[in-house]
Scaffold this motif. Structure first.
Motif, PDB file in Angstrom:
ATOM      1  N   ARG A 297      -4.181   2.445   3.543  1.00  0.00           N
ATOM      2  CA  ARG A 297      -3.340   1.464   4.530  1.00  0.00           C
ATOM      3  C   ARG A 297      -1.790   2.840   4.251  1.00  0.00           C
ATOM      4  O   ARG A 297      -1.069   2.213   4.988  1.00  0.00           O
ATOM      5  CB  ARG A 297      -2.682   0.283   3.417  1.00  0.00           C
ATOM      6  N   ARG A 300      -2.558   4.481   6.754  1.00  0.00           N
ATOM      7  CA  ARG A 300      -2.170   4.101   8.784  1.00  0.00           C
ATOM      8  C   ARG A 300      -0.724   4.278   8.533  1.00  0.00           C
ATOM      9  O   ARG A 300      -0.036   3.987   9.731  1.00  0.00           O
ATOM     10  CB  ARG A 300      -2.735   2.492   8.568  1.00  0.00           C
ATOM     11  N   MET A 301      -0.234   4.121   6.942  1.00  0.00           N
ATOM     12  CA  MET A 301       1.353   4.041   7.701  1.00  0.00           C
ATOM     13  C   MET A 301       2.340   5.059   7.663  1.00  0.00           C
ATOM     14  O   MET A 301       3.562   4.957   8.534  1.00  0.00           O
ATOM     15  CB  MET A 301       1.929   3.565   5.625  1.00  0.00           C
ATOM     16  N   ASN A 357      11.648   2.356  10.080  1.00  0.00           N
ATOM     17  CA  ASN A 357      10.339   2.745   8.589  1.00  0.00           C
ATOM     18  C   ASN A 357      10.390   1.920   7.514  1.00  0.00           C
ATOM     19  O   ASN A 357       9.048   1.438   7.299  1.00  0.00           O
ATOM     20  CB  ASN A 357      10.600   4.184   8.182  1.00  0.00           C
ATOM     21  N   ILE A 360       7.923  -0.580   8.514  1.00  0.00           N
ATOM     22  CA  ILE A 360       6.435  -0.256   7.843  1.00  0.00           C
ATOM     23  C   ILE A 360       5.659   0.000   6.695  1.00  0.00           C
ATOM     24  O   ILE A 360       5.116  -0.601   6.112  1.00  0.00           O
ATOM     25  CB  ILE A 360       6.016   1.013   8.841  1.00  0.00           C
ATOM     26  N   TYR A 361       6.735   0.325   5.418  1.00  0.00           N
ATOM     27  CA  TYR A 361       7.037   0.046   4.406  1.00  0.00           C
ATOM     28  C   TYR A 361       6.567  -1.466   3.679  1.00  0.00           C
ATOM     29  O   TYR A 361       5.900  -1.617   2.939  1.00  0.00           O
ATOM     30  CB  TYR A 361       7.848   1.286   3.970  1.00  0.00           C
ATOM     31  N   LYS A 363       5.084  -3.740   5.302  1.00  0.00           N
ATOM     32  CA  LYS A 363       3.946  -4.647   6.304  1.00  0.00           C
ATOM     33  C   LYS A 363       2.613  -3.479   5.082  1.00  0.00           C
ATOM     34  O   LYS A 363       2.055  -4.351   5.319  1.00  0.00           O
ATOM     35  CB  LYS A 363       3.352  -3.650   7.674  1.00  0.00           C
ATOM     36  N   MET A 364       2.683  -2.477   4.944  1.00  0.00           N
ATOM     37  CA  MET A 364       1.327  -1.544   4.967  1.00  0.00           C
ATOM     38  C   MET A 364       1.202  -1.520   3.407  1.00  0.00           C
ATOM     39  O   MET A 364       0.297  -0.220   3.027  1.00  0.00           O
ATOM     40  CB  MET A 364       1.908  -0.677   6.146  1.00  0.00           C
ATOM     41  N   THR A 365       2.537  -1.123   2.840  1.00  0.00           N
ATOM     42  CA  THR A 365       2.257  -0.943   0.550  1.00  0.00           C
ATOM     43  C   THR A 365       2.713  -2.470   0.654  1.00  0.00           C
ATOM     44  O   THR A 365       4.377  -2.553   0.263  1.00  0.00           O
ATOM     45  CB  THR A 365       3.371   0.299   0.692  1.00  0.00           C
TER      46      THR A 365
END
Length: 389
Positions: A297, A300-301, A357, A360-361, A363-365
């Motif tokens: 993840r 991908r981020m 950004n 994105i953080y 959703k993916m972390t």
């Protein structure tokens, strides 16, 4: 807004950006008596078109800048709570600081131009002063963002290519030092601008008072330093960082596809440990896949962040090439209107990237999402809602 009557009886808006006259509310001279070719070279856009486009871009840019300031402020608060024991947190914090500063610089420049467009008699020449106190720093800091993104992408490439050695190669202290070096080599040279230009108090006949203006220093050393700093930090460094981000992103995507394909083949046949027992030679690939699955993840981020950066930075690369090829494509040249409008458009890319950004953080972390929800008290609101139900 200051207007000037034309021979046809129309009024044409003249904006507060002229560099050649005492009138700070006048963009360009009256070109009605010059040749069509010179008018095309200087104007490109008519006065009214330039006014409408510029004002519209200022409003759009300010909205995006506010979003970027809020988003990166939240990112910084979350990263501080997460701590800096992980190298990725340090580099992402540096990226958030740069994006926040870029949004502030852009807001300052837009505010100066907006006040001038609305005929606010400022005690300084807005175009020149904001160019030296915001525009130049914005351009150099964009290069800093590019190199921070390149470092993040390179770090993730090492995690994919040499997962067992990356913790020895990339440490928190090493990452912190790398961020300082990037800032030193990319942003600090912007202060060479104040060797080439200086602030002066001049009497403005249009306003009938003394205002703060800028004046070029025409010494050979100042001109040489400006050319060197621009060539290195304004052209070579941005294009090189862009190339590194592009190459690393391609490598990350290719490696992710390979590892995903390997994992699917293992899952479809036997368990991973059975596969290792029957084929000891596959232990290296299996170890690599296990590690990559743990950090997939995050990788991908980084790919998402780099992709957004690439898309937003392509117009900047084109503008840099135009800046080099055309001598008059600058704030003080005959193509200043086209340069100003293109500058407005380019200034949208970085704040948009900085605003996105945080999504994105989130959703993916999972760690970022958890701390963010506690920070804005979403978890408490959901708990109270469940208690009421």
């Amino acid at each position: 807004m200051y207007v000037q009557s034309t021979e046809e009886g129309n009024t044409t808006p003249y904006l507060a950006l002229d560099q050649m006259t005492d009138n700070p509310f006048h963009l360009g001279e009256d070109h009605s008596k010059v040749s069509p070719m010179l008018t095309l070279a200087i104007g490109i856009l008519s006065d009214e078109q330039f006014y409408i486009i510029s004002l519209f871009m200022i409003y759009v840019s300010q909205i995006i800048n506010i979003c970027a300031i809020i988003a990166n402020s939240l990112c910084l608060a979350v990263f501080v709570k997460l701590g800096f024991s992980e190298p990725s947190n340090i580099s992402l914090t540096a990226l958030a600081v740069c994006d926040f500063t870029l949004a502030v610089l852009s807001t300052w420049s837009n505010l100066c131009f907006w006040l001038t467009y609305h005929d606010v008699r400022l005690p300084f020449h807005s175009a020149k002063v904001s160019y030296l106190t915001g525009g130049i720093q914005y351009a150099f800091l964009s290069t800093t963002v590019a190199w921070v993104t390149a470092f993040i992408s390179f770090e993730r490439c090492l995690c994919i290519l040499v997962p067992l050695k990356v913790r020895r190669l990339i440490t928190p202290r090493g990452t912190f030092v790398a961020m300082l070096i990037i800032i030193l080599l990319t942003f600090c040279p912007s202060f060479f601008t104040f060797i080439r230009y200086k602030f002066v108090w001049v009497f403005n006949s249009y306003l009938n008072r003394t205002i703060l203006n800028t004046s070029p220093v025409n010494s050979k050393l100042a001109i040489l330093l400006e050319k060197i700093s621009f060539a290195i930090c304004g052209v070579i460094q941005p294009l090189l960082a862009f190339s590194i981000v592009l190459i690393c992103t391609v490598l990350l995507v290719v490696q992710l596809k390979k590892i995903s394909s390997w994992r699917m083949s293992v899952t479809s046949t036997k368990s991973q440990w059975v596969q290792l027992a029957e084929n000891p030679g596959a232990s290296s690939s299996a170890s690599e896949a296990r590690i990559s699955q743990k950090e997939e993840r995050l990788v991908r981020m980084v790919v998402a962040i780099a992709t957004i950066f690439i898309v937003s930075y392509i117009p900047t690369c084109i503008a840099l090439l135009c800046f080099v090829v055309f001598d008059e494509f600058n704030m003080f040249g005959v193509y200043r209107r086209l340069f100003t409008v293109s500058g407005y458009m380019l200034s949208l890319g970085q704040p948009i990237s900085g605003s996105v950004n945080i999504l994105i953080y989130y959703k993916m972390t999972s760690k970022f999402r958890s701390v963010f929800r506690r920070l804005v008290r979403l978890d408490r609101q959901e708990q109270e809602r469940q208690d009421l139900e």
